[in-house]
Enzyme design. Structure first.
Site, short mmCIF file in Angstrom:
data_model
loop_
_atom_site.label_atom_id
_atom_site.label_comp_id
_atom_site.label_asym_id
_atom_site.label_seq_id
_atom_site.Cartn_x
_atom_site.Cartn_y
_atom_site.Cartn_z
N GLY A 45 -0.90 8.35 -0.02
CA GLY A 45 -1.08 9.47 -0.94
C GLY A 45 0.16 10.34 -1.07
O GLY A 45 0.54 10.75 -2.16
N ASP A 54 -5.44 1.64 3.68
CA ASP A 54 -4.85 0.58 4.51
C ASP A 54 -5.82 -0.58 4.68
O ASP A 54 -5.44 -1.75 4.61
CB ASP A 54 -4.46 1.14 5.89
N LYS A 84 -4.41 2.49 10.27
CA LYS A 84 -3.26 1.76 9.73
C LYS A 84 -2.91 0.58 10.63
O LYS A 84 -2.75 -0.56 10.16
CB LYS A 84 -2.05 2.71 9.62
N GLY A 98 -4.97 10.72 -0.40
CA GLY A 98 -5.69 11.64 0.49
C GLY A 98 -5.38 13.10 0.26
O GLY A 98 -6.29 13.95 0.27
N LYS A 141 0.85 -1.19 0.00
CA LYS A 141 0.00 0.00 0.00
C LYS A 141 0.88 1.23 0.00
O LYS A 141 1.77 1.38 0.84
CB LYS A 141 -0.92 -0.01 1.22
#
Length: 245
Positions: free
Chosen positions: A11, A160, A215, A42, A8
Site C-alpha cells: 500500500g 502477500d 509476508k 492498507g 506484489k
C-alpha cells in the site's frame, strides 16, 4: 519459453513507483516475462476507516474485517488505489488492466477464521485463463487482494497471501513481495537468504514481527508450492532477501 512473474506492491509503495520500476518491467517483458501485479492499500483503507468511524484492529499482522470493513476496503482498493495505479502505468507507457474478484470469478476464497479475523479469507481458486487472456493482449493485470466465496460473500485477503496464491496457481517462476524495507534485517544487516528453519528461529526470537509475519509466511508457502524465486525487497531493481527451501 515464457516465464511468469507476480509482483506484489504494498500500500505504501503504490504511490511511489519510480521510472526505474517501469523501466525494469519493460526490460523483463522484452526478456519474455509475463507479469501480473497484486496491490495492497492498507494505508488508504485505514485512512478511510478512520474517516467513517470504523475501528482499525490488527491481529497477527492481519486486519480484523467486519461487513462494513469489507465495504470500506472495496471503496479504498477499487475506488482509489487501483485506478491511480492503472493511471501511473499508463503515464509510464506500460499497458495495464484492473481486475478484481468479481471479474469472471477471478479469485474464489473461503473464510480464514471468522471468530478471530472476521471477513478475512484465503484463496483456493484462481481463474488463470482470464489472466492468460490479458497476457495474450500484452496487458499487465493489476489485481486487488479481495476474494469472493461460492455464496457471494466478499472477503479481505492479505495482499502477500493473495500474491502467493496467484503465483501458485499460475505456476509462476518469480514472486516479488515489495514492502517499505529493503529486506529482512538482522542486527542491522539485510539477510540475503531465508530458509524455513531460519524463519522459525527469527520468529521465535521476535526479529520477524508484525506485518512481516504474513509476508514471510506467504513467501515460504509460495516456495514450498514450487515458485522458484521469492524476493522480499523494496524495489524490483534489488534482490533484497531471497526466500528459498
Amino acid at each position: 519459453m515464457t516465464k511468469k512473474m507476480i509482483i506484489k506492491i504494498g500500500g505504501s509503495t503504490t504511490t511511489q513507483l519510480t521510472p526505474a520500476f517501469f523501466d525494469t518491467l519493460k526490460h523483463w517483458q522484452k526478456l519474455g516475462y509475463q507479469i501480473a501485479i497484486v496491490h495492497g492499500g492498507g494505508n488508504v483503507i485505514s485512512d478511510l476507516m478512520s474517516q467513517l468511524n470504523e475501528p482499525v484492529e490488527k491481529i497477527n499482522g492481519i486486519r480484523f474485517t467486519t461487513q462494513k470493513g469489507i465495504d470500506i476496503t472495496k471503496m479504498a482498493l477499487l475506488g482509489q488505489v487501483q485506478p491511480s495505479l492503472i493511471e501511473s502505468f499508463r503515464q509510464n507507457g506500460v499497458p495495464a488492466i484492473g481486475l478484481n474478484a468479481g471479474s469472471n470469478q477471478l479469485l474464489t476464497g473461503h473464510v480464514l477464521d471468522q471468530d478471530t479475523y472476521g471477513y478475512v479469507g484465503t484463496i483456493h481458486q484462481v481463474n488463470t485463463q482470464l489472466i492468460q487472456k490479458m497476457w495474450q493482449q500484452n496487458l499487465i493485470p493489476i489485481i486487488a487482494p479481495l476474494a469472493i466465496t461460492n455464496e457471494g460473500q466478499w472477503l479481505n485477503v492479505n495482499a502477500d497471501t493473495a500474491a502467493s496464491a496467484i503465483a501458485k496457481y499460475l505456476k509462476a517462476d518469480k514472486l516479488y513481495l515489495l514492502t517499505d524495507v529493503s529486506g529482512i534485517k538482522v542486527s542491522g544487516n539485510i539477510l540475503q537468504q531465508l530458509t524455513p528453519k531460519m524463519a522459525l528461529e527469527l520468529k521465535k526470537s521476535h526479529i520477524i514481527t508484525g506485518g512481516m509475519i504474513p509476508k514471510v509466511n506467504s513467501a515460504l508457502h509460495a516456495v514450498q508450492l514450487g515458485v522458484h524465486h521469492v524476493h522480499i525487497t523494496d524495489t524490483v531493481t534489488q534482490p533484497g532477501t531471497v526466500v528459498t527451501l
